[in-house]
Design an enzyme around this catalytic site. Sequence first.
Site, mmCIF file in Angstrom:
data_model
loop_
_atom_site.group_PDB
_atom_site.id
_atom_site.type_symbol
_atom_site.label_atom_id
_atom_site.label_comp_id
_atom_site.label_asym_id
_atom_site.label_seq_id
_atom_site.Cartn_x
_atom_site.Cartn_y
_atom_site.Cartn_z
ATOM 1 N N CYS A 1 -21.485 2.118 -3.480
ATOM 2 C CA CYS A 1 -21.688 1.401 -4.741
ATOM 3 C C CYS A 1 -23.043 1.779 -5.350
ATOM 4 O O CYS A 1 -23.892 2.375 -4.703
ATOM 5 C CB CYS A 1 -21.642 -0.104 -4.510
ATOM 6 S SG CYS A 1 -20.021 -0.744 -4.076
ATOM 7 N N HIS B 1 -23.555 -3.339 -8.855
ATOM 8 C CA HIS B 1 -23.777 -4.754 -8.518
ATOM 9 C C HIS B 1 -25.222 -5.017 -8.107
ATOM 10 O O HIS B 1 -26.024 -4.097 -7.878
ATOM 11 C CB HIS B 1 -22.832 -5.183 -7.398
ATOM 12 C CG HIS B 1 -23.029 -4.466 -6.089
ATOM 13 N ND1 HIS B 1 -24.080 -4.721 -5.247
ATOM 14 C CD2 HIS B 1 -22.295 -3.496 -5.480
ATOM 15 C CE1 HIS B 1 -23.986 -3.964 -4.173
ATOM 16 N NE2 HIS B 1 -22.913 -3.193 -4.290
ATOM 17 N N TYR C 1 -21.247 -4.334 7.666
ATOM 18 C CA TYR C 1 -21.934 -5.302 6.796
ATOM 19 C C TYR C 1 -20.963 -6.372 6.354
ATOM 20 O O TYR C 1 -19.736 -6.166 6.338
ATOM 21 C CB TYR C 1 -22.554 -4.606 5.579
ATOM 22 C CG TYR C 1 -21.561 -3.861 4.697
ATOM 23 C CD1 TYR C 1 -20.929 -4.489 3.634
ATOM 24 C CD2 TYR C 1 -21.280 -2.519 4.945
ATOM 25 C CE1 TYR C 1 -20.024 -3.810 2.834
ATOM 26 C CE2 TYR C 1 -20.382 -1.825 4.161
ATOM 27 C CZ TYR C 1 -19.749 -2.472 3.097
ATOM 28 O OH TYR C 1 -18.847 -1.798 2.311
ATOM 29 N N SER D 1 -10.553 0.874 -5.199
ATOM 30 C CA SER D 1 -10.860 0.910 -3.772
ATOM 31 C C SER D 1 -12.154 0.182 -3.429
ATOM 32 O O SER D 1 -12.487 0.048 -2.249
ATOM 33 C CB SER D 1 -10.935 2.361 -3.285
ATOM 34 O OG SER D 1 -11.966 3.061 -3.946
ATOM 35 N N GLY D 2 -12.899 -0.282 -4.448
ATOM 36 C CA GLY D 2 -14.047 -1.130 -4.164
ATOM 37 C C GLY D 2 -15.400 -0.582 -4.526
ATOM 38 O O GLY D 2 -16.417 -1.045 -3.991
ATOM 39 N N HIS E 1 -23.355 2.065 0.603
ATOM 40 C CA HIS E 1 -22.109 2.600 1.164
ATOM 41 C C HIS E 1 -21.180 3.130 0.062
ATOM 42 O O HIS E 1 -19.978 3.229 0.272
ATOM 43 C CB HIS E 1 -21.394 1.534 1.991
ATOM 44 C CG HIS E 1 -22.103 1.195 3.271
ATOM 45 N ND1 HIS E 1 -23.090 0.241 3.334
ATOM 46 C CD2 HIS E 1 -21.983 1.711 4.532
ATOM 47 C CE1 HIS E 1 -23.545 0.153 4.581
ATOM 48 N NE2 HIS E 1 -22.899 1.045 5.321
#
Length: 417
Positions: free
Chosen positions: A343, A325, A307, A320-321, A341
Amino acid sequence: MSHAPRSWTVLSCSLLIASLGAGLTGCGEPQGNPLSSTPYDAAQQITFNGRPGSTDTDPEKPLEVRTTGQEARITDVIAADAAGRQVAGELSADGSRWHSTAPLAAGADYAVRVATEDASGAPGVRRLGFRTAPGQKKLKVTFGPEAGTYGVGQPLTAELSQRITDPKARAVVERALKVDSKPAVEGNWYWVDDNLLHYRPRSYWPARATIRAHSTLEGVKVGKGVYGAASTPLKLKTGDRIEAITDASSHYMTVKRNGKVINTIPVTTGKPGYSTRNGVKVVLGKEYFVRMRGTSIGIPTGTSDSYDLPVYYATRVTWSGEYVHAAPWSTGSQGYANVSHGCTGMSTGDAEWFFDTVREGDLVQVVGSWGDTMDPFGNGFGDWNVSWRKWRRGSALLADTEKQIDRVYAPRLRPQV
């Protein structure tokens, strides 16, 4: 002729300051004889291993005061630096020698008051002043985060300028790192590694608390040739207690302010193979726009899971992200299925509300996920996933106490067979 020891009284703090300060000019010795009317002043038979008025006395060596004649004996020695820190010491039974039992601070001004008496019991006093040489190596402490207002989950950090591995040196450092809060709460430091400590209360900080951290390490001996340096104190405040609890199994997030539910939001979390981490996380920051690519988490370009998306209202919870959101592409799954993935995704309107409601240090908890538990350290603040007993074991001052408790109580908790 032998002389029986005489009793003496420790000076009060106010009298100590007056006694140490009287007659001193800088690091020099007082002018004149404070007991000039006494025919025989035993204080004049005192020797001192730090030269009066010197500016290079070795802080690595014990401070020592001796008498030079058999007719004089020491009855009391009080030594303190300019910050008011008194030096612990030991007086010999015959009053001939006093020596310090704790290290001197480096680069510090000291005032010493020596009380004596002669064979007839006549008292004498001598005051001395000196300065210790600077330490060879300086250990600096940097507190974090930056001053400001945070959520009730924000841990404090203390970063050291060099690695400290010796348990005794760690205890010296930790004892000098002070944290006070109003209202007061129980808490302690945890050694994350050799040069980083985290501080947290037993449970979260109170809402609208004031927290102060400072160090008393300046000049204090930490180890051979290593002395504490000056550090900048830190002041924080907390806002309301904001908690966001996401149930990955029901696909809803519940947001509370000071214990009261203020919103319930349909969400989607990580799909199988990318399950969202369970446990308590702390908001690390907020980014209005982030470009998210699958390659950042190891997904090759062109594969079915790849993506490359523009993401808005992104609230970061791991380095790490992992974010909370806006995910307008998955609104059909929000409240029903986990398709991300890793989040936590929600509608753009809900994400904007969440973004505007939370601040750095607020709590974001995930339950009911197939993912691992959030790491305590290294990927954000997972400190709250460490039990209080284990957290205390991470303290150089409390670890031994916790081990003793385990030795006493653990056998009683074992099942009988």
